[in-house]
Design an enzyme around this catalytic site. Structure first.
Site, mmCIF file in Angstrom:
data_model
loop_
_atom_site.group_PDB
_atom_site.id
_atom_site.type_symbol
_atom_site.label_atom_id
_atom_site.label_comp_id
_atom_site.label_asym_id
_atom_site.label_seq_id
_atom_site.Cartn_x
_atom_site.Cartn_y
_atom_site.Cartn_z
ATOM 1 N N SER A 1 -9.737 1.194 3.109
ATOM 2 C CA SER A 1 -8.949 2.076 2.274
ATOM 3 C C SER A 1 -7.873 1.361 1.454
ATOM 4 C CB SER A 1 -8.268 3.127 3.150
ATOM 5 O OG SER A 1 -7.377 2.492 4.054
ATOM 6 N N SER B 1 -9.732 -1.496 7.108
ATOM 7 C CA SER B 1 -9.197 -1.271 5.762
ATOM 8 C C SER B 1 -8.466 -2.432 5.124
ATOM 9 C CB SER B 1 -8.283 -0.054 5.750
ATOM 10 O OG SER B 1 -9.079 1.100 5.699
ATOM 11 N N LYS C 1 0.846 -1.199 0.000
ATOM 12 C CA LYS C 1 0.000 0.000 0.000
ATOM 13 C C LYS C 1 0.881 1.248 0.000
ATOM 14 C CE LYS C 1 -3.913 1.710 2.848
ATOM 15 N NZ LYS C 1 -4.777 1.383 4.006
HETATM 16 N N1 GLN Z 1 -13.148 3.049 6.715
HETATM 17 C C1 GLN Z 1 -12.520 3.417 7.945
HETATM 18 C C2 GLN Z 1 -12.212 4.898 7.939
HETATM 19 O O1 GLN Z 1 -12.515 5.546 6.979
HETATM 20 C C3 GLN Z 1 -11.326 2.591 8.188
HETATM 21 C C4 GLN Z 1 -10.125 3.058 7.479
HETATM 22 C C5 GLN Z 1 -8.928 2.235 7.759
HETATM 23 O O2 GLN Z 1 -9.011 1.162 8.344
HETATM 24 N N2 GLN Z 1 -7.802 2.773 7.400
HETATM 25 O O3 GLN Z 1 -11.671 5.427 8.860
#
Ligand code: GLN
Length: 485
Positions: free
Chosen positions: A153, A177, A78
């Protein structure tokens, strides 16, 4: 065709000289070149580096040397993980010119294990989101239906593995994520216990929640990747000093006598009926395999989402204060004084979702509201953690769906941030409590969109998590289905 194989299949072929590492890298890049216009999973490709590594590793192998547990395996990471001399943007305009001067610990560990890092994957800006659509660069699509999001994400990392553009990848999980995109793309996604994998060189979003973990095509590969990246690191003060077991050894294929807890009350609201059906079938399967299923209650889990959306933005607002247009990253061209540099660089460099979180975070941390929001969220966090402790006195793992729905279309939820936040309902409690969680494929809905089954384990008990996931996977066919792209 080698891009279609798993780590454990490839490592034997490479070791037995049935294929050269260069041939594997060739196949992966051919696949990337063919599919990247459709999937858009990558921010940066490391082609030159990959071929150079392939040559070095092959020479070592031919010399009879050990090339490591990921020797010659093409993986992706990532774009929030620092890799020396490589663009590391967090999918933000703010870091669009940032070439990292050092490698994070996971990158070093992957390289030491012999992996070839073929590229950096697209993500929601600064890992804030559940769709990868907040990226400043591009929209990654879901290989199962390119009109839909891959989840987020870590959407790029999930999509590239689902589409065989990398054999495995790393993502980060602050509130889901890794697990949610794994579920949306029908791959295996593991979020380790907080402190098992070093965060040194991971660009911080919410430091008390962030954790790096692998995306793989099956559970055995997940165990192999975890073997490569787990372990104490003196460069990360939250990294825990424990003996790391061989996770692959935990995969014995049995769940006999294992106690699985289901928080029926917590998961009943808002669950898509097709997801529920797949989940119920998975539980039946586990019973058939000899697991004992018990009802548990997680009374405070329903507060996990509001707690998360206070703690995560609070920590993010503090972590993101460093992007000031001075030290590194984007700097505005419009300024007359220092104040302008700060304000305009941040105004122009950050996207809407990031700004929303910074504002929320700054608000809940402000002196007048600190006790009412941040402090209270911390207290409820303890209650959520205690709920899990109580449940784990009785059961070995907890099962629940990974996400309440299957993947959605681009734009479908972007007008209403709260609707997007609700997709995290089943994943955030795990980060709040610092526990390990995994998502494994458990079927498809009537539109042929993937559904994920989540297991949550005790602190540092990734072994049981992988064991139950493996037994389930080996007795079902879902993980074998590939997208038709
Ligand atoms: N969807 C969650 C957020 O927007 C989790 C994001 C993540 O785990 N980085 O914060």
């Amino acid at each position: 065709m080698y891009e279609k194989l798993t780590i454990h299949e490839l490592r034997d072929k490479i070791k037995n000289k049935e294929v050269t590492i260069k041939e594997v890298v060739d196949d992966v890049f051919k696949r990337i070149e063919a599919l990247e216009p459709k999937v858009e999973a990558f921010v940066t490709l490391n082609k030159e580096y990959a071929y150079k590594r392939a040559e070095e590793l092959q020479a070592k192998l031919d010399n009879g040397d050990n090339i490591g547990i990921l020797g010659g395996i093409p993986v992706a990471i990532k774009d929030n993980m620092c890799m020396k001399d490589t663009l590391t943007t967090c999918s933000s305009k703010m870091l669009s010119n940032f070439v990292s001067p050092y490698s994070g610990t996971v990158v070093t560990k992957l390289e030491e294990a012999g992996a070839i890092i073929v590229g950096k994957t697209n993500m929601d800006e600064f890992a804030m989101g559940s769709s990868t659509a907040t990226s400043a660069h591009k929209k990654t699509t879901n290989p199962w239906d390119t009109e839909r999001v891959p989840g987020g994400s870590s959407g790029g990392s999930a999509a590239c593995v689902a589409a065989d553009m990398a054999i495995a990848s790393l993502g980060s999980d602050t509130g889901g994520s890794i697990r949610q995109p794994a579920s949306y793309c029908s791959v295996v996604g593991l979020k380790p216990t907080y402190g098992l994998v070093s965060r040194f060189g991971l660009i911080a979003f919410a430091s008390s929640l962030d954790q790096i973990g692998p995306f793989t095509k099956d559970v055995r590969d997940s165990a192999i990747m975890l073997n490569a990246i787990a372990g104490h690191d003196s460069k990360d003060t939250t990294s825990v000093e424990i003996e790391v077991p061989d996770y692959e050894k935990a995969l014995d294929g049995s769940v006999k006598g294992l106690k699985i807890g289901i928080p029926t009350e917590f998961i009943k609201d808002g669950l898509n009926p097709e997801v529920k059906k797949a989940f119920d079938e998975a539980i039946e399967k586990l019973k058939e395999l000899g697991a004992e299923v018990k009802e548990i209650s997680l009374d405070y889990a329903k507060y996990a989402l509001p707690v998360y959306y206070i703690i995560a933005p609070a920590e993010a607002s503090s972590n993101l204060a460093r992007y000031d247009g001075i030290k590194y990253g984007y700097r505005t061209a419009n300024f007359d004084n220092l104040e302008d540099i700060y304000a305009n660089s941040r105004t122009e460099g950050f996207g809407d979702e990031v700004k929303r979180r910074i504002m929320l975070g700054t608000y809940v941390l402000s002196s007048g509201y600190y006790d009412a929001y941040y402090k209270r969220a911390g207290q409820v966090r303890t209650l959520i953690k205690e709920d899990f402790d109580k449940a784990f006195a009785d059961v070995d793992v907890i099962a629940l769906p990974t996400a309440p729905n299957t993947t959605f279309k681009f734009g479908e939820k972007s007008n209403n941030p709260v609707e997007m936040y609700l997709e995290d309902i089943f994943t955030v409690p795990v980060n709040i409590a610092g526990l390990p969680g995994i998502s494994v494929p458990c079927g498809f809905d009537s539109k042929n969109l993937p559904i994920g089954l989540q297991f949550i384990g005790k602190v540092f008990d990734e072994q049981t998590l992988l064991k139950v996931s493996y037994a389930y996977e080996q007795n079902t066919e879902h993980h074998k289905a590939r997208p038709n792209i």
